[in-house]
Scaffold this motif. Structure first.
Motif, PDB file in Angstrom:
ATOM      1  N   ALA A 243       0.689  -1.192   0.016  1.00  0.00           N
ATOM      2  CA  ALA A 243      -0.026   0.079  -0.428  1.00  0.00           C
ATOM      3  C   ALA A 243       0.845   1.331  -0.123  1.00  0.00           C
ATOM      4  CB  ALA A 243      -1.155  -0.028   1.328  1.00  0.00           C
ATOM      5  N   VAL A 244       1.637   0.984   0.904  1.00  0.00           N
ATOM      6  CA  VAL A 244       2.612   1.947   0.354  1.00  0.00           C
ATOM      7  C   VAL A 244       3.356   2.966  -0.231  1.00  0.00           C
ATOM      8  CG1 VAL A 244       4.725   4.010   1.471  1.00  0.00           C
ATOM      9  CG2 VAL A 244       3.270   1.801   3.512  1.00  0.00           C
ATOM     10  N   LEU A 245       4.051   1.505  -1.523  1.00  0.00           N
ATOM     11  CA  LEU A 245       4.228   2.081  -2.254  1.00  0.00           C
ATOM     12  C   LEU A 245       3.166   2.512  -3.502  1.00  0.00           C
ATOM     13  CD1 LEU A 245       6.507  -1.736  -2.315  1.00  0.00           C
ATOM     14  CD2 LEU A 245       7.428   1.231  -3.429  1.00  0.00           C
ATOM     15  N   ALA A 246       2.497   1.780  -3.052  1.00  0.00           N
ATOM     16  CA  ALA A 246       1.542   2.466  -4.296  1.00  0.00           C
ATOM     17  C   ALA A 246       1.120   3.441  -4.198  1.00  0.00           C
ATOM     18  CB  ALA A 246       0.054   1.124  -4.616  1.00  0.00           C
ATOM     19  N   VAL A 247       1.146   3.908  -2.709  1.00  0.00           N
ATOM     20  CA  VAL A 247       0.008   5.252  -3.468  1.00  0.00           C
ATOM     21  C   VAL A 247       1.153   6.301  -2.872  1.00  0.00           C
ATOM     22  CG1 VAL A 247      -0.724   6.550  -0.811  1.00  0.00           C
ATOM     23  CG2 VAL A 247      -1.564   4.702  -1.704  1.00  0.00           C
ATOM     24  N   VAL A 248       2.516   5.506  -2.927  1.00  0.00           N
ATOM     25  CA  VAL A 248       3.829   7.009  -2.811  1.00  0.00           C
ATOM     26  C   VAL A 248       3.823   7.301  -4.330  1.00  0.00           C
ATOM     27  CG1 VAL A 248       5.882   8.066  -1.937  1.00  0.00           C
ATOM     28  CG2 VAL A 248       4.463   6.908  -0.598  1.00  0.00           C
ATOM     29  N   GLN A 249       3.469   5.633  -4.765  1.00  0.00           N
ATOM     30  CA  GLN A 249       4.327   5.932  -6.363  1.00  0.00           C
ATOM     31  C   GLN A 249       3.035   7.010  -6.767  1.00  0.00           C
ATOM     32  OE1 GLN A 249       4.713   1.917  -6.883  1.00  0.00           O
ATOM     33  NE2 GLN A 249       6.230   1.518  -7.693  1.00  0.00           N
ATOM     34  N   ALA A 250       1.754   7.062  -6.707  1.00  0.00           N
ATOM     35  CA  ALA A 250       0.719   7.226  -7.485  1.00  0.00           C
ATOM     36  C   ALA A 250       1.408   9.295  -7.324  1.00  0.00           C
ATOM     37  CB  ALA A 250      -0.484   6.687  -6.265  1.00  0.00           C
ATOM     38  N   GLY A 251       1.655   9.605  -5.778  1.00  0.00           N
ATOM     39  CA  GLY A 251       1.793  10.725  -5.315  1.00  0.00           C
ATOM     40  C   GLY A 251       3.006  11.433  -6.280  1.00  0.00           C
ATOM     41  N   VAL A 252       4.058  10.690  -6.112  1.00  0.00           N
ATOM     42  CA  VAL A 252       5.312  10.978  -6.775  1.00  0.00           C
ATOM     43  C   VAL A 252       5.037  11.072  -8.497  1.00  0.00           C
ATOM     44  CG1 VAL A 252       7.956  10.164  -8.298  1.00  0.00           C
ATOM     45  CG2 VAL A 252       6.650  10.143  -5.250  1.00  0.00           C
TER      46      VAL A 252
END
Lengths: 374, 328
Positions: A243-252
């Motif tokens: 989840a952290v990867l998915a959401v931070v990747q989306a934010g980036v």
């Protein structure tokens, strides 16, 4: 709703679009079972998740090692991020090599995961230097101690990069306590007004030293603070690295595409005291800590990876050995008492030392020479 | 020869610096379309572009912190704090980051930024618009603190500050914004930062002043001359670093010194100057170093500010008290 970070905004953003998902984004429950609570976020690539797991295992071992080194006097102090491995590693893995990380004192694991050498990464906490690495070289700002002040630097730097036509994103790590500081709010506001490609990630580990979250905010979540600034916001299970990867990747990705900043609240927990010199039993119950141990980010990830066939005993053993080697080399790097040059104290106060600084330098040099005489 | 006010000279310095270097950007509150409340940024956004001179949200810590980030990526921000007391929300950014980032990173990062602050009183303004905040900044290692006392210096010192690799707190004496001088301004008039200037030679006593008090000291010297006193006026120009050599050379010639500041006297910048003069020139001094400063009160309401602000008479009273009766 929760998908707000993912899609591009083609039309004026409405307030409700900026609000976080009503529940934290997660792909895995506490036992590592897949759950459909990811609101359309893309599951990260399995290879990346395995790499995240490897770094989390190594990161935890290094964290344990650092805590041990405070007892031997090799580190002056160490604020542990044990329990926050998914945030520390997931954040770094979502960044590209030219992106900038703006960490706090608690984010040593993230800095190590970024590839900064241990003896450089630990300069601050050894008490020998304020920052042991070259920020320009590794694209990591100095670890920031005054809360939230670096969030403004991340906004300014990423805005500057945008003006130069560089596709750089800056990610600022802050804690739950820092969201009460004025600079946090000014940073969100500046980043939004100037559409700076910044991601603000709040590691909500439930305590600002001893003060619990309820004393920091009356907001429904910390992620709700984004809406007041027009910043797209999300909340995520900070102990689920998928989840952290998915959401931070989306934010980036959102920032890189010119769609502005985002605010992500990662729900996690600091399993250790604030630092080695803190006594957490004065402000929280062991039962609470134990409940969070059951939500351990590494254990749930391993359970899932094994079910995916991406992890077996051989691989686990190999990475455990790698972690031991990393700990051994960290010990070796810090085995000699560091001896910073006292005369360097005067070198970088200004671009050129002033006359009074040169006089004080000469005084200290003479004093040191007299002390070293037989 | 053209005539400039100090505000116009500062404006010209910003314009020339922005034209010379694309990395120079000006931002703050009301600096865009309005041109700043004192018009120091007048016309810059219109003629040089709204990306070169722009308004920000009303948040001083935000302005300075944002400038830190931009300077980390190679820009040379020149930010405006609207008034002395309005700069206090940015104090943490200034003292914890602006002053320390070079040192913290052993020179890997430098912050060539300028924080312009209109300071001091004397313009009939209400509370929070008249503080003399120089000692706070001068006490912080890593900052350069510069304050012009003349129109010509307003130009040359601001140009030099913008070119300086160190962060500069540039304190503009707001009561002198409308002072006029006939002069040519332009490139090549840069002064190295860190040098004091002798504004008027004299042999009886040295009056050391800076910023808004330079003109007051000159006025005192004029008036003193009528009574036979030949006062030497030293304009410090740079408060950090302090050019103590120029100050002491003057005091050794005259044997007497008065340090003048507008700020409250207690723990003021003048105390540092007085202490250094005493330490370096003790055997040349015919009298203890005198300090002239504001009262030790919060800045008064404008109807009473004339009681607070040092004037030429107060300086001459201090000169008169320099133990002339014991003169050898």
């Amino acid at each position: 709703m929760g998908t707000v970070i993912t899609p591009a905004h083609s039309s004026p953003v409405t307030g409700s679009q900026l609000l976080p998902s009503p529940t934290p984004i997660r792909f895995l429950d506490e036992r590592g079972n897949p759950v459909d609570e990811h609101q359309g976020y893309q599951e990260p690539d399995l290879g990346l998740v395995v790499e995240a797991w490897r770094r989390m295992v190594v990161g935890r071992r290094l964290d344990t090692q650092c805590s041990a080194l405070t007892r031997q006097g090799r580190l002056a102090v160490y604020p542990s991020s044990r329990g926050q491995e998914a945030c520390q590693v997931g954040t770094v893995l979502a960044l590209g090599p030219d992106d900038w990380l703006f960490p706090t004192y608690r984010d040593t694991m993230a800095i190590l995961s970024r590839g900064v050498e241990a003896h450089e990464a630990l300069g601050l906490l050894q008490g020998t230097r304020h920052c042991g690495y070259d920020p320009q070289k590794v694209k990591v700002a100095p670890q920031c101690t005054p809360l939230a002040t670096h969030a403004l630097h991340a906004a300014g730097l990423s805005y500057a990069c945008g003006r130069l036509g560089e596709p750089t994103v800056a990610l600022a790590l802050v804690g739950d306590g820092a969201t009460s500081e004025g600079d946090f709010h000014e940073a969100l506001n500046f980043a939004a007004v100037f559409r700076a490609p910044t991601v603000f990630l709040v590691q909500n580990n439930r305590y600002a030293i001893s003060v619990p979250l309820a004393r920091q905010t009356a907001a429904p979540t910390l992620a709700h603070k984004g809406i007041g600034y027009g910043v797209a916001s999300e909340q995520v299970d900070g102990n689920d690295v998928l989840a952290v990867l998915a959401v931070v990747q989306a934010g980036v990705a959102r920032a890189r595409a010119g769609e502005g900043p985002s605010l992500i609240e990662a729900h996690t927990y600091r399993l250790e005291p604030h630092t080695n010199s803190d006594d957490a039993s004065r402000y929280r119950d062991e039962a609470e800590v134990e409940a969070w141990r059951q939500r351990d980010p590494i254990l749930r990830l391993e359970a899932w990876l094994r079910r995916q066939g991406a992890l077996d005993d051989t691989r686990a053993k190999a990475v455990a050995e790698e972690a031991e080697e990393a700990a051994a080399s960290l010990r070796a790097a810090l085995s000699e008492p560091a001896a910073p040059d006292p005369l360097a104290l005067f070198d970088h106060v200004y671009a050129e030392p002033t006359a009074p600084l040169l006089r004080q330098r000469a005084w200290l040099e003479a004093k040191m020479a007299s002390l070293s005489e037989p | 020869m053209p005539t400039y006010t100090m505000a116009q000279a500062l404006n010209r310095a910003l314009r020339d610096a922005m034209e010379a270097d694309q990395k120079v950007v000006v931002f703050g509150e009301d600096v865009g379309a309005l041109g700043g409340v004192f018009r120091v940024t007048d016309g810059l956004a219109a003629s040089l572009g709204e990306d070169r001179c722009f308004d920000t949200p009303l948040a001083e810590a935000g302005i300075v912190g944002f400038a830190v980030g931009m300077a980390m990526r190679g820009f040379r921000p020149v930010v405006e704090m609207q008034f002395d007391a309005f700069a206090y929300p940015a104090f943490e950014q200034v003292t914890s980051h602006v002053a320390k980032l070079r040192n913290r990173t052993a020179g890997a990062l430098s912050l060539p930024l300028v924080i312009r602050i209109p300071y001091g009183g004397g313009i009939g303004a209400v509370e929070h618009h008249g503080d003399s905040s120089e000692a706070y900044y001068a006490h912080t290692p890593g900052l350069r603190v510069v304050t012009p006392g003349t129109v010509a210096d307003a130009y040359s010192l601001l140009r030099a500050s913008i070119e300086c690799p160190d962060p500069v707190v540039f304190l503009e004496p707001k009561r002198r914004y409308w002072a006029r001088a006939e002069l040519e301004l332009g490139p090549g008039q840069g002064e190295p930062l860190g040098r004091a200037a002798i504004r008027r030679p004299g042999r009886h006593a040295t009056v050391i002043a800076y910023g808004p008090m330079v003109a007051t000291a000159m006025e005192a010297a004029e008036a003193g001359a009528e009574d036979g006193w030949e006062l030497e006026v030293v304009d410090l120009r740079s408060l950090s670093p302090l050019d103590i050599e120029t100050v002491c050379a003057s005091v050794r010639r005259t044997g007497r010194a008065v340090v003048v500041q507008e700020a409250p006297t207690f723990c003021g910048y003048g105390a540092e100057v007085a202490a250094q003069v005493a330490e370096s020139c003790f055997h040349y001094l015919e009298a203890p170093v005198a300090r002239v400063g504001g009262l030790d009160i919060p800045y008064p309401p404008p109807a009473l500010e004339h009681h607070h602000l040092p004037d030429a008479d107060r300086i001459l009273d201090a000169v008169a008290g320099l133990q002339w009766e014991d003169a050898r």
